[in-house]
Design an enzyme around this catalytic site. Structure first.
Site, mmCIF file in Angstrom:
data_model
loop_
_atom_site.group_PDB
_atom_site.id
_atom_site.type_symbol
_atom_site.label_atom_id
_atom_site.label_comp_id
_atom_site.label_asym_id
_atom_site.label_seq_id
_atom_site.Cartn_x
_atom_site.Cartn_y
_atom_site.Cartn_z
ATOM 1 N N ASN A 208 11.134 -61.553 -43.864
ATOM 2 C CA ASN A 208 12.023 -61.114 -44.930
ATOM 3 C C ASN A 208 12.563 -62.332 -45.660
ATOM 4 O O ASN A 208 12.698 -63.406 -45.074
ATOM 5 C CB ASN A 208 13.193 -60.302 -44.365
ATOM 6 C CG ASN A 208 12.766 -58.948 -43.841
ATOM 7 O OD1 ASN A 208 11.709 -58.441 -44.213
ATOM 8 N ND2 ASN A 208 13.581 -58.361 -42.980
ATOM 9 N N ASP A 276 11.194 -56.045 -39.578
ATOM 10 C CA ASP A 276 11.120 -54.764 -38.870
ATOM 11 C C ASP A 276 9.862 -54.644 -38.012
ATOM 12 O O ASP A 276 9.854 -53.942 -37.011
ATOM 13 C CB ASP A 276 11.154 -53.613 -39.880
ATOM 14 C CG ASP A 276 12.501 -53.514 -40.582
ATOM 15 O OD1 ASP A 276 13.521 -53.773 -39.935
ATOM 16 O OD2 ASP A 276 12.523 -53.181 -41.782
ATOM 17 N N LYS A 286 -6.558 -70.006 -36.630
ATOM 18 C CA LYS A 286 -6.444 -69.696 -38.049
ATOM 19 C C LYS A 286 -7.607 -68.808 -38.487
ATOM 20 O O LYS A 286 -8.777 -69.110 -38.235
ATOM 21 C CB LYS A 286 -6.446 -70.985 -38.875
ATOM 22 C CG LYS A 286 -6.324 -70.736 -40.367
ATOM 23 C CD LYS A 286 -6.369 -72.032 -41.158
ATOM 24 C CE LYS A 286 -6.333 -71.746 -42.659
ATOM 25 N NZ LYS A 286 -6.400 -72.983 -43.465
ATOM 26 N N ASP A 305 15.232 -53.265 -32.348
ATOM 27 C CA ASP A 305 16.353 -53.068 -33.267
ATOM 28 C C ASP A 305 17.594 -53.705 -32.632
ATOM 29 O O ASP A 305 18.285 -53.091 -31.810
ATOM 30 C CB ASP A 305 16.571 -51.576 -33.514
ATOM 31 C CG ASP A 305 17.543 -51.314 -34.663
ATOM 32 O OD1 ASP A 305 18.490 -52.110 -34.810
ATOM 33 O OD2 ASP A 305 17.348 -50.331 -35.388
ATOM 34 N N ILE A 306 17.864 -54.945 -33.001
ATOM 35 C CA ILE A 306 18.919 -55.720 -32.344
ATOM 36 C C ILE A 306 20.289 -55.111 -32.619
ATOM 37 O O ILE A 306 21.114 -54.960 -31.702
ATOM 38 C CB ILE A 306 18.866 -57.185 -32.806
ATOM 39 C CG1 ILE A 306 17.496 -57.792 -32.488
ATOM 40 C CG2 ILE A 306 19.970 -57.995 -32.136
ATOM 41 C CD1 ILE A 306 17.276 -59.167 -33.094
ATOM 42 N N LEU A 307 20.544 -54.750 -33.865
ATOM 43 C CA LEU A 307 21.846 -54.179 -34.227
ATOM 44 C C LEU A 307 22.115 -52.893 -33.457
ATOM 45 O O LEU A 307 23.184 -52.726 -32.848
ATOM 46 C CB LEU A 307 21.900 -53.932 -35.732
ATOM 47 C CG LEU A 307 23.119 -53.176 -36.264
ATOM 48 C CD1 LEU A 307 24.408 -53.928 -35.954
ATOM 49 C CD2 LEU A 307 22.986 -52.937 -37.765
ATOM 50 N N PHE A 324 24.508 -55.699 -41.493
ATOM 51 C CA PHE A 324 24.294 -55.959 -42.914
ATOM 52 C C PHE A 324 23.205 -55.030 -43.432
ATOM 53 O O PHE A 324 22.274 -54.678 -42.691
ATOM 54 C CB PHE A 324 23.895 -57.413 -43.153
ATOM 55 C CG PHE A 324 25.069 -58.339 -43.354
ATOM 56 C CD1 PHE A 324 25.270 -58.965 -44.562
ATOM 57 C CD2 PHE A 324 25.974 -58.557 -42.322
ATOM 58 C CE1 PHE A 324 26.353 -59.806 -44.759
ATOM 59 C CE2 PHE A 324 27.054 -59.394 -42.496
ATOM 60 C CZ PHE A 324 27.245 -60.025 -43.724
ATOM 61 N N LYS A 338 22.987 -45.960 -42.771
ATOM 62 C CA LYS A 338 22.586 -46.969 -41.782
ATOM 63 C C LYS A 338 23.677 -47.158 -40.737
ATOM 64 O O LYS A 338 23.385 -47.287 -39.542
ATOM 65 C CB LYS A 338 22.282 -48.293 -42.477
ATOM 66 C CG LYS A 338 21.843 -49.389 -41.517
ATOM 67 C CD LYS A 338 21.415 -50.649 -42.260
ATOM 68 C CE LYS A 338 20.921 -51.712 -41.286
ATOM 69 N NZ LYS A 338 20.414 -52.921 -41.988
ATOM 70 N N LYS A 342 22.761 -46.586 -36.865
ATOM 71 C CA LYS A 342 22.770 -47.713 -35.932
ATOM 72 C C LYS A 342 23.902 -47.638 -34.920
ATOM 73 O O LYS A 342 23.820 -48.234 -33.842
ATOM 74 C CB LYS A 342 22.896 -49.036 -36.699
ATOM 75 C CG LYS A 342 21.818 -49.272 -37.742
ATOM 76 C CD LYS A 342 20.464 -49.565 -37.120
ATOM 77 C CE LYS A 342 19.457 -49.957 -38.194
ATOM 78 N NZ LYS A 342 18.141 -50.288 -37.646
#
Length: 398
Positions: A208, A276, A286, A305-307, A324, A338, A342
């Site tokens: 991200n 995600d 490579k 999903d840490i949160l 966030f 959300k 969560k």
């Protein structure tokens, strides 16, 4: 309170020097002793007599004072204080500090001290935004110098913008935090920041977009309120702040493990832009083009999903869990959903659509989602957002 704490106050030469007199008074009200050092330029704005009268201490001005220097005065000054405060910290003083110059009493004391240093920058907006000032600020922060402000507003020169010295109560709070007397003193807060990098092969990854600027600012603001901060960061463009415990990670799974290891904490702020998904069939070597024009088939697996994991903990859950939400449409609705999904206490939501300039920029415009509803904050610098959020966290934990 600051009882029996000794503060060496270096007053730089700028119109904001008049605030230093009120700062002396406020610090003494809290029990601190204040020893003023005036630069030559500062004497154009405040008199040694006024500083001495308010501090009830001798004012130091000259590096080459025969009496003081016979006793190695600049060394004694730099070592006898519990904290060195520079207010106002002019562009000139910041430049001297960053370059290691020592050609007057103030700069020599700053070079000789073995104590923490807190600066309150104050200058014209163009000077504050000048690349040289930004470089100097980065050097000073890398050296562990604490910074409070500057604020944004009208200036004596008639211009408007960032560069006003922080108001006296804010500087006092920063002094208290630096000396372990802030509202979060003794509290442990966990902050995540930056992106995660999920390997495709040894040289490619998915991620991200995140500079880490907002998470870094939040960690610094919590530190400045006295918190012990564990800072778990992915490979961010912005360096981590001084004075926090830094744990560097690359992937989402590494971040999840680092978060688990850092707990327990009284509050956790999840500002990181965690990927995600990860590539389940990442190549060990490579990947090469095969001439067919076809992309290799990538298989994806969902990252932890840490949160949600921390928010839904039973025993050991932080008292306050803040997530966030970076959105591009229906910001408030998506962030509210959300928060419920969560299980966290607050969501800090922002619109990162390309037209906002927020992603990778110096400013942010956030909406704080709590059980009480949505609170829209005005657009401001990311440091200001961080200070406001840190103050709300301190209030919630009080």
């Amino acid at each position: 309170m600051l009882a029996d704490r000794r503060i060496l106050l270096i007053i730089g030469g700028g119109i904001a020097a008049y605030k230093a007199l009120d700062l002396i008074r406020r610090l003494r009200e809290r029990g601190a002793s204040v020893v003023p050092v005036l630069t030559r330029a500062a004497e154009e704005f405040v008199t040694p007599l006024s500083a001495s009268a308010l501090a009830a201490e001798k004012v130091y001005r000259d590096l080459f004072d025969l009496t003081d220097e016979a006793e190695m005065g600049h060394i004694e000054l730099s070592r006898s204080a519990d904290l060195v405060v520079v207010a106002p910290a002019t562009a000139d003083l910041m430049g001297k500090m960053a370059a290691g110059l020592a050609n007057d009493l103030a700069s020599t004391v700053l070079m000789a001290t073995d104590k923490r240093v807190l600066i309150a920058p104050a200058m014209n907006v163009r000077m504050w935004e000048h690349p040289a000032t930004r470089r100097n600020l980065a050097v000073l922060q890398g050296d562990g110098v604490l910074v409070v402000g500057p604020a944004e507003g009208p200036m004596a020169c008639g211009e408007f913008g960032p560069g006003r010295m922080a108001e006296v109560p804010e500087i006092v709070a920063a002094v208290e935090a630096a000396l372990g007397a802030g509202p979060l003193a003794g509290r442990h807060v966990l902050v995540t920041s930056g992106p995660t990098h999920e390997p495709i092969d040894p040289v490619r990854y998915i991620a991200n977009r995140s500079s880490g600027a907002q998470g870094t600012a939040i960690a610094a603001a919590l530190r400045d309120l006295g918190a012990r901060v564990s800072f778990v960061t992915g490979p961010a463009a912005v360096p981590p702040p001084a004075g926090v415990t830094v744990v560097r990670v690359e992937t989402a799974r590494e971040m999840a493990d680092a978060v688990a290891a850092a707990l327990p904490a009284e509050a956790a702020v999840f500002a990181a832009a965690v990927a995600d998904w990860r590539v389940a069939n990442a190549a060990g070597q490579k990947m090469k083009k095969d001439g067919t024009g076809r992309l290799p088939a990538l298989e994806f697996a969902e990252n932890p999903d840490i949160l949600a994991t921390v928010a839904r903990m039973g025993e050991g859950r932080p008292r306050l869990v803040v997530g966030f939400a970076a959105e591009t449409e229906s910001v408030e609705a998506h962030a509210t959903a959300k928060r419920a999904r969560k299980g966290c206490d607050w969501i800090v939501a922002n619109d990162v659509s390309p037209g906002t300039g927020i992603m990778g920029g110096a400013e942010n415009a956030v909406t704080l989602i709590t059980a009480d509803g949505a609170e829209v904050w005005p657009r401001m610098g990311k440091d200001a957002v961080a200070r406001r959020l840190a103050a709300r966290i301190a209030e919630a934990l009080s």
